[in-house]
Design a protein around this motif. Structure first.
Motif, PDB file in Angstrom:
ATOM      1  N   ARG A  58       5.135   6.716  11.306  1.00  0.00           N
ATOM      2  CA  ARG A  58       4.599   6.397  12.696  1.00  0.00           C
ATOM      3  C   ARG A  58       5.131   5.310  13.151  1.00  0.00           C
ATOM      4  O   ARG A  58       5.473   4.200  12.388  1.00  0.00           O
ATOM      5  CB  ARG A  58       3.134   6.499  12.556  1.00  0.00           C
ATOM      6  CG  ARG A  58       2.291   7.472  12.154  1.00  0.00           C
ATOM      7  CD  ARG A  58       0.497   7.090  12.016  1.00  0.00           C
ATOM      8  NE  ARG A  58       0.477   5.763  11.471  1.00  0.00           N
ATOM      9  CZ  ARG A  58       0.285   5.463  10.045  1.00  0.00           C
ATOM     10  NH1 ARG A  58      -0.015   6.263   9.266  1.00  0.00           N
ATOM     11  NH2 ARG A  58      -0.072   4.345   9.854  1.00  0.00           N
ATOM     12  N   PRO A  59       5.531   5.557  14.604  1.00  0.00           N
ATOM     13  CA  PRO A  59       6.185   4.137  15.129  1.00  0.00           C
ATOM     14  C   PRO A  59       5.291   3.124  15.135  1.00  0.00           C
ATOM     15  O   PRO A  59       4.007   3.295  15.395  1.00  0.00           O
ATOM     16  CB  PRO A  59       6.497   4.678  16.787  1.00  0.00           C
ATOM     17  CG  PRO A  59       6.382   6.300  16.488  1.00  0.00           C
ATOM     18  CD  PRO A  59       5.402   6.571  15.426  1.00  0.00           C
ATOM     19  N   VAL A  60       5.750   1.905  15.036  1.00  0.00           N
ATOM     20  CA  VAL A  60       4.916   0.652  14.910  1.00  0.00           C
ATOM     21  C   VAL A  60       5.749  -0.500  15.592  1.00  0.00           C
ATOM     22  O   VAL A  60       6.816  -0.397  15.613  1.00  0.00           O
ATOM     23  CB  VAL A  60       4.564   0.153  13.544  1.00  0.00           C
ATOM     24  CG1 VAL A  60       3.394   1.048  12.843  1.00  0.00           C
ATOM     25  CG2 VAL A  60       5.763  -0.035  12.516  1.00  0.00           C
ATOM     26  N   MET A  61       5.079  -1.331  16.210  1.00  0.00           N
ATOM     27  CA  MET A  61       5.574  -2.588  16.674  1.00  0.00           C
ATOM     28  C   MET A  61       5.822  -3.389  15.542  1.00  0.00           C
ATOM     29  O   MET A  61       5.607  -3.319  14.508  1.00  0.00           O
ATOM     30  CB  MET A  61       4.618  -3.237  17.694  1.00  0.00           C
ATOM     31  CG  MET A  61       4.169  -2.608  18.985  1.00  0.00           C
ATOM     32  SD  MET A  61       5.694  -2.397  19.954  1.00  0.00           S
ATOM     33  CE  MET A  61       5.735  -0.739  20.563  1.00  0.00           C
ATOM     34  N   LEU A  62       6.663  -4.559  15.961  1.00  0.00           N
ATOM     35  CA  LEU A  62       7.111  -5.699  14.744  1.00  0.00           C
ATOM     36  C   LEU A  62       6.655  -6.737  15.281  1.00  0.00           C
ATOM     37  O   LEU A  62       6.703  -7.225  16.456  1.00  0.00           O
ATOM     38  CB  LEU A  62       8.506  -5.532  14.701  1.00  0.00           C
ATOM     39  CG  LEU A  62       9.201  -3.961  14.056  1.00  0.00           C
ATOM     40  CD1 LEU A  62      10.670  -3.991  14.082  1.00  0.00           C
ATOM     41  CD2 LEU A  62       8.543  -3.880  12.596  1.00  0.00           C
TER      42      LEU A  62
ATOM     43  N   ALA B  93       0.049 -13.412   9.317  1.00  0.00           N
ATOM     44  CA  ALA B  93       0.458 -13.225  10.629  1.00  0.00           C
ATOM     45  C   ALA B  93      -0.526 -13.253  11.805  1.00  0.00           C
ATOM     46  O   ALA B  93      -1.683 -13.032  11.559  1.00  0.00           O
ATOM     47  CB  ALA B  93       1.071 -11.980  10.789  1.00  0.00           C
ATOM     48  N   ALA B  94      -0.188 -14.040  12.879  1.00  0.00           N
ATOM     49  CA  ALA B  94      -0.935 -14.183  14.032  1.00  0.00           C
ATOM     50  C   ALA B  94      -1.367 -12.632  14.367  1.00  0.00           C
ATOM     51  O   ALA B  94      -0.461 -11.778  14.514  1.00  0.00           O
ATOM     52  CB  ALA B  94      -0.513 -14.915  15.082  1.00  0.00           C
ATOM     53  N   SER B  95      -2.519 -12.714  15.235  1.00  0.00           N
ATOM     54  CA  SER B  95      -2.846 -11.253  15.739  1.00  0.00           C
ATOM     55  C   SER B  95      -1.935 -11.234  17.078  1.00  0.00           C
ATOM     56  O   SER B  95      -2.118 -12.312  17.813  1.00  0.00           O
ATOM     57  CB  SER B  95      -4.483 -11.232  16.137  1.00  0.00           C
ATOM     58  OG  SER B  95      -4.871 -11.115  14.926  1.00  0.00           O
ATOM     59  N   ASN B  96      -1.426 -10.159  17.414  1.00  0.00           N
ATOM     60  CA  ASN B  96      -0.609 -10.004  18.475  1.00  0.00           C
ATOM     61  C   ASN B  96      -0.141  -8.547  18.636  1.00  0.00           C
ATOM     62  O   ASN B  96      -0.130  -7.887  17.712  1.00  0.00           O
ATOM     63  CB  ASN B  96       0.441 -10.976  18.952  1.00  0.00           C
ATOM     64  CG  ASN B  96       1.750 -10.846  17.935  1.00  0.00           C
ATOM     65  OD1 ASN B  96       2.327  -9.647  17.911  1.00  0.00           O
ATOM     66  ND2 ASN B  96       2.549 -11.894  17.630  1.00  0.00           N
TER      67      ASN B  96
ATOM     68  N   ALA C 112      -2.203  -1.929  16.687  1.00  0.00           N
ATOM     69  CA  ALA C 112      -3.537  -2.408  17.222  1.00  0.00           C
ATOM     70  C   ALA C 112      -3.465  -3.940  17.219  1.00  0.00           C
ATOM     71  O   ALA C 112      -4.549  -4.298  17.052  1.00  0.00           O
ATOM     72  CB  ALA C 112      -4.692  -1.498  16.818  1.00  0.00           C
ATOM     73  N   GLY C 113      -2.494  -4.793  17.520  1.00  0.00           N
ATOM     74  CA  GLY C 113      -2.472  -6.056  17.399  1.00  0.00           C
ATOM     75  C   GLY C 113      -2.723  -6.846  15.967  1.00  0.00           C
ATOM     76  O   GLY C 113      -2.853  -7.994  15.807  1.00  0.00           O
ATOM     77  N   GLN C 114      -2.727  -6.010  14.903  1.00  0.00           N
ATOM     78  CA  GLN C 114      -2.934  -6.403  13.351  1.00  0.00           C
ATOM     79  C   GLN C 114      -1.811  -6.036  12.636  1.00  0.00           C
ATOM     80  O   GLN C 114      -1.219  -4.988  12.817  1.00  0.00           O
ATOM     81  CB  GLN C 114      -4.262  -5.937  12.934  1.00  0.00           C
ATOM     82  CG  GLN C 114      -5.525  -6.565  13.816  1.00  0.00           C
ATOM     83  CD  GLN C 114      -5.615  -7.982  13.796  1.00  0.00           C
ATOM     84  OE1 GLN C 114      -5.521  -8.500  12.548  1.00  0.00           O
ATOM     85  NE2 GLN C 114      -5.909  -8.524  14.871  1.00  0.00           N
ATOM     86  N   PRO C 115      -1.521  -6.939  11.524  1.00  0.00           N
ATOM     87  CA  PRO C 115      -0.715  -6.327  10.496  1.00  0.00           C
ATOM     88  C   PRO C 115      -1.009  -4.904   9.979  1.00  0.00           C
ATOM     89  O   PRO C 115      -2.202  -4.751   9.576  1.00  0.00           O
ATOM     90  CB  PRO C 115      -0.486  -7.335   9.262  1.00  0.00           C
ATOM     91  CG  PRO C 115      -1.213  -8.553  10.247  1.00  0.00           C
ATOM     92  CD  PRO C 115      -2.290  -8.164  11.146  1.00  0.00           C
TER      93      PRO C 115
END
Length: 193
Positions: A116-120, A128-131, A150-153
């Motif tokens: 699944r595609p995820v952000m980095l 890691a900070a939530s973003n 969803a903003g979490q690791p």
């Protein structure tokens, strides 16, 4: 300072991406190989270069682009867990040192976590900070690349990312009567709990 008339000689330039081969557990006793880390090309040759033609008045110590290479990095773990990759190398300006005064710039993108595609997120600290993260991040030595959802690791067992490695070198490092080899070194570590 302007560029002197160059000696037209070829230079072998090598960029070596070395897999550290380490999957580091965060605590307790290390389990027998919980994850495997691989790169599509452990060594990248930039090839033979000659001193480029430059415009009159071009500063000899100005960075010269040597091109970009792309590799695929894969991390496969037995169990689902929070995953991250750490980049190691000699930090110089905003990248990893290449030769005497050159630099390697690393960008990580197209991350897939369990398909699944995820952000980095690239960060110096854990947790890691939530973003929201970003689809493409620049990574510096000592930083970790963390998949975000969803903003979490995010947690998973298989992480695949693309890494673009751009190389720059001041032109005066190419001025030489003899053939020489220039190199840089990048190491990757996978960290899992």
């Amino acid at each position: 300072m302007t560029a002197p008339p160059p000696t037209r000689t070829a230079h072998s330039l090598w960029l070596t991406c070395l897999l550290l081969g380490a999957v580091l557990p965060w605590g307790g006793l290390a389990q027998a190989e919980p994850c495997a880390l691989s790169v599509s090309q452990p060594s990248i040759a930039l090839g033979n270069l000659t001193y480029p033609r430059v415009a009159p008045g071009h500063a000899i110590d100005a960075p010269h682009e040597l091109g970009t290479r792309q590799i695929t990095v894969q991390l496969h773990c037995v169990a689902e867990s929070p995953l991250n990759l750490m980049l190691r190398g000699i930090r110089q300006a905003d990248g990893v040192r290449f030769a005497e005064r050159g630099a390697l710039n690393m960008q990580v993108f197209d991350a897939l976590l369990d398909g699944r595609p995820v952000m980095l997120q690239a960060t110096d600290q854990l947790p890691a900070a939530s973003n929201a993260g970003a689809p493409r991040v620049q990574v510096l030595p000592g930083q970790r690349v963390i998949p975000m959802q969803a903003g979490q690791p995010a947690r998973g067992s298989q992480l695949t990312v693309q890494m673009a490695i751009s190389t720059t070198l001041p032109l005066d490092e190419l001025v030489s009567r003899d053939r020489k080899t220039l190199s840089g070194r990048i190491e990757l570590e996978a960290n899992v709990p």
